[in-house]
Scaffold this motif. Structure first.
Motif, PDB file in Angstrom:
ATOM      1  N   MET A  84     -11.986   0.568 -12.679  1.00  0.00           N
ATOM      2  CA  MET A  84     -12.794  -0.869 -12.730  1.00  0.00           C
ATOM      3  C   MET A  84     -14.375  -0.483 -12.487  1.00  0.00           C
ATOM      4  O   MET A  84     -15.088   0.552 -12.351  1.00  0.00           O
ATOM      5  CB  MET A  84     -12.252  -1.748 -11.576  1.00  0.00           C
ATOM      6  CG  MET A  84     -12.552  -1.215 -10.170  1.00  0.00           C
ATOM      7  SD  MET A  84     -11.795  -1.900  -8.758  1.00  0.00           S
ATOM      8  CE  MET A  84     -12.264  -3.870  -9.174  1.00  0.00           C
ATOM      9  N   MET A  99      -7.621  -1.939  -0.626  1.00  0.00           N
ATOM     10  CA  MET A  99      -8.954  -2.579  -0.675  1.00  0.00           C
ATOM     11  C   MET A  99      -8.793  -4.144  -0.569  1.00  0.00           C
ATOM     12  O   MET A  99      -9.373  -4.989  -0.100  1.00  0.00           O
ATOM     13  CB  MET A  99      -9.408  -2.562  -2.279  1.00  0.00           C
ATOM     14  CG  MET A  99     -10.947  -3.301  -2.686  1.00  0.00           C
ATOM     15  SD  MET A  99     -11.353  -2.877  -4.268  1.00  0.00           S
ATOM     16  CE  MET A  99     -10.239  -3.725  -5.040  1.00  0.00           C
ATOM     17  N   THR A 108      -9.677  -4.447 -15.763  1.00  0.00           N
ATOM     18  CA  THR A 108      -9.204  -3.099 -15.191  1.00  0.00           C
ATOM     19  C   THR A 108      -8.444  -2.380 -16.096  1.00  0.00           C
ATOM     20  O   THR A 108      -7.868  -2.639 -16.983  1.00  0.00           O
ATOM     21  CB  THR A 108      -8.742  -3.333 -13.766  1.00  0.00           C
ATOM     22  OG1 THR A 108      -7.316  -3.944 -13.998  1.00  0.00           O
ATOM     23  CG2 THR A 108      -9.499  -4.239 -12.736  1.00  0.00           C
ATOM     24  N   SER A 166     -13.393   4.589  -9.850  1.00  0.00           N
ATOM     25  CA  SER A 166     -11.952   4.982 -10.012  1.00  0.00           C
ATOM     26  C   SER A 166     -11.327   5.168  -8.807  1.00  0.00           C
ATOM     27  O   SER A 166     -11.936   5.883  -7.865  1.00  0.00           O
ATOM     28  CB  SER A 166     -11.731   6.211 -11.045  1.00  0.00           C
ATOM     29  OG  SER A 166     -12.292   5.708 -12.426  1.00  0.00           O
ATOM     30  N   GLN A 167     -10.241   5.148  -8.384  1.00  0.00           N
ATOM     31  CA  GLN A 167      -9.416   5.059  -7.263  1.00  0.00           C
ATOM     32  C   GLN A 167      -8.049   5.226  -7.223  1.00  0.00           C
ATOM     33  O   GLN A 167      -7.396   4.695  -8.425  1.00  0.00           O
ATOM     34  CB  GLN A 167      -9.855   3.731  -6.140  1.00  0.00           C
ATOM     35  CG  GLN A 167      -9.455   2.545  -6.595  1.00  0.00           C
ATOM     36  CD  GLN A 167     -10.261   1.556  -5.756  1.00  0.00           C
ATOM     37  OE1 GLN A 167     -10.363   1.534  -4.526  1.00  0.00           O
ATOM     38  NE2 GLN A 167     -10.586   0.320  -6.388  1.00  0.00           N
ATOM     39  N   GLU A 176      -4.046   4.241  -7.080  1.00  0.00           N
ATOM     40  CA  GLU A 176      -3.550   2.593  -6.814  1.00  0.00           C
ATOM     41  C   GLU A 176      -3.098   2.181  -5.335  1.00  0.00           C
ATOM     42  O   GLU A 176      -3.303   1.263  -4.856  1.00  0.00           O
ATOM     43  CB  GLU A 176      -2.048   2.423  -7.512  1.00  0.00           C
ATOM     44  CG  GLU A 176      -1.388   1.397  -7.538  1.00  0.00           C
ATOM     45  CD  GLU A 176      -0.343   1.312  -8.366  1.00  0.00           C
ATOM     46  OE1 GLU A 176       0.341  -0.074  -8.689  1.00  0.00           O
ATOM     47  OE2 GLU A 176       0.397   2.388  -8.617  1.00  0.00           O
ATOM     48  N   VAL A 181      -6.619   3.263 -10.640  1.00  0.00           N
ATOM     49  CA  VAL A 181      -7.261   2.041 -11.104  1.00  0.00           C
ATOM     50  C   VAL A 181      -8.661   2.346 -11.370  1.00  0.00           C
ATOM     51  O   VAL A 181      -9.252   2.910 -10.532  1.00  0.00           O
ATOM     52  CB  VAL A 181      -7.049   0.869 -10.287  1.00  0.00           C
ATOM     53  CG1 VAL A 181      -7.576  -0.340 -10.791  1.00  0.00           C
ATOM     54  CG2 VAL A 181      -5.378   0.838  -9.804  1.00  0.00           C
ATOM     55  N   PHE A 227      -6.392   0.971  -4.277  1.00  0.00           N
ATOM     56  CA  PHE A 227      -6.668  -0.323  -4.739  1.00  0.00           C
ATOM     57  C   PHE A 227      -5.907  -1.411  -3.879  1.00  0.00           C
ATOM     58  O   PHE A 227      -6.729  -2.305  -3.404  1.00  0.00           O
ATOM     59  CB  PHE A 227      -5.955  -0.352  -6.152  1.00  0.00           C
ATOM     60  CG  PHE A 227      -6.403  -1.572  -6.754  1.00  0.00           C
ATOM     61  CD1 PHE A 227      -7.685  -1.997  -7.315  1.00  0.00           C
ATOM     62  CD2 PHE A 227      -5.398  -2.363  -7.355  1.00  0.00           C
ATOM     63  CE1 PHE A 227      -7.905  -3.168  -7.929  1.00  0.00           C
ATOM     64  CE2 PHE A 227      -5.522  -3.600  -7.846  1.00  0.00           C
ATOM     65  CZ  PHE A 227      -6.632  -4.004  -8.380  1.00  0.00           C
ATOM     66  N   LYS A 249       0.877  -1.408   0.135  1.00  0.00           N
ATOM     67  CA  LYS A 249       0.074  -0.164  -0.101  1.00  0.00           C
ATOM     68  C   LYS A 249       0.892   1.344   0.032  1.00  0.00           C
ATOM     69  O   LYS A 249       0.669   2.390  -1.035  1.00  0.00           O
ATOM     70  CB  LYS A 249      -0.942  -0.196   1.441  1.00  0.00           C
ATOM     71  CG  LYS A 249      -1.864   1.222   1.320  1.00  0.00           C
ATOM     72  CD  LYS A 249      -2.814   1.155   2.673  1.00  0.00           C
ATOM     73  CE  LYS A 249      -2.019   1.315   3.733  1.00  0.00           C
ATOM     74  NZ  LYS A 249      -2.833   1.737   5.096  1.00  0.00           N
TER      75      LYS A 249
END
Length: 385
Positions: free
Chosen positions: A58, A245, A205, A236-237, A239, A56, A242, A46
């Protein structure tokens, strides 16, 4: 100095019991080190992602949702986006190995623009672009398997009903072990069309690099607004988000791991306390004699407590060392699951085992030490150990 010699002599007095106590502490703290090292690997991933200006994109439904390949061009045309590529997980097997390394279908024209920290020769990049069955992979995979440019890499599809016959076009270097292989998205998609596979033209993605970190929120909003009224709305977010997550997917596992660590420390304190109580009971007469010849209470307390602490710390060093060796070994053997070396994950978690060992020594030795310090000479000489 004499006190230390006395402590060491007492530890060696019953070597079998001392060794078993050290091993019990060591193996338990090795487990604790491995568990906390696993959590540290998630944090390292992270934190590393947070340093890159990547986002990213998706489907709003997550990995189960489809993202049309046409979405890649829409993302590329968004303000502040410098490059974008599809990123579809293949998940094939090599010979008899299930998921030997990560495999992604992507766009060879921009993949190294999205990940500029990866270094590869321009000649190999061009070879990758011009060879539909070409692939590039992390140098660590090539070194581990003895592969070189021009070798064939056949992959059997486990998720998709299409096998790949790839040729290594290039080998790239990365700051951290990606354990990844990249191949042409078009090659996979055309093969799926030949198999009449229903889920074609799916980008999976989309990874995109943003020109400036300060522009990331605006780029994310623009992309999600662009797809908001389409059949495939996006989420969208960054990295880093992501990566977080995946950490959140563990849910209560992180709490469970920490609670297991506390349970290990509590259980070990009982084992070590029992050993110290037995050692103290065997030496009641000896302690009485020491006090009779002038040993003060504080010195007796230090000797008994020091013995417990030394045994626990020896077990702590053994456990932390074994845990770190195990994590390093897993990085070498299974880098797809343990992508980071111990050096890359270094942090406070490495010292948790030693801190736990020190607490073990204090907790397990304090009661016997106080009892020994308070023991009267007369009572001690009356008892037979």
């Amino acid at each position: 100095m004499n006190t230390l010699k006395y402590i060491w002599r007492n530890i060696r007095r019953n070597p079998v019991r001392s060794l078993l106590t050290i091993l019990s502490v060591g193996f338990s703290l090795a487990l604790m080190t491995v568990l906390y090292g696993f959590l540290a690997s998630q944090e390292t991933w992270k934190n590393g992602a947070a340093q890159a200006n990547r986002i990213v994109v998706m489907n709003i439904q997550g990995f189960s949702g489809k993202l049309p390949i046409s979405s890649v061009d829409d993302v590329r045309s968004t303000k502040f986006v410098e490059a974008a590529v599809p990123f579809a997980w293949y998940g094939g097997s090599y010979q008899d190995e299930q998921m030997p390394f990560a495999q992604f279908a992507t766009d060879p024209n921009q993949v190294f623009q999205v990940w500029p920290e990866y270094t590869i020769s321009p000649e190999q990049v061009e070879a990758f672009k011009n060879n539909r069955q070409g692939c590039v992979l992390d140098r660590r995979i090539a070194e581990r398997r003895g592969w070189k440019v021009g070798d064939r890499v056949p992959l059997k599809g486990n998720i998709y009903p299409f096998d790949l016959d790839l040729e290594i076009s290039g080998i790239f270097d990365s700051p951290k072990n990606t354990d990844s292989l990249y191949f042409h998205w078009d090659y996979l998609n055309e093969g799926l069309k030949q198999q009449n596979y229903p889920n074609i033209d799916n980008a999976g993605t989309i990874f995109a690099r943003i020109s400036d970190a300060g522009a990331i929120p605006a780029a994310i909003k623009s992309i999600d607004d662009k797809f908001g009224s389409s059949d495939t709305p996006t989420r969208s977010q960054t990295e880093a988000a992501f990566a977080q997550m995946f950490v959140d997917m563990l849910g209560n596992v992180q709490i469970l791991i920490r609670n297991i660590g506390l349970a290990v420390v509590f259980s070990l304190s009982l084992v070590t306390a029992n050993s110290m109580a037995m050692a103290m009971r065997e030496r009641v007469t000896e302690i009485a004699v020491l006090k009779a010849i002038g040993f003060p209470r504080w010195r007796v307390l230090i000797m008994v407590l020091g013995e417990a602490c030394v045994i626990a710390m020896l077990g702590g060093f053994l456990g932390v060392g074994m845990g770190c060796l195990f994590l390093q070994g897993m990085n070498s053997v299974m880098p797809q699951f343990f992508p980071f070396t111990v050096i890359e994950m270094l942090g406070p978690w490495v010292s948790y085992g030693l801190v736990a060992a020190a607490l073990l020594g204090l907790i397990s030795g304090i009661v016997p030490a106080i009892q020994a310090a308070q023991l009267s000479v007369i009572d001690g000489l009356r008892r037979i150990a």
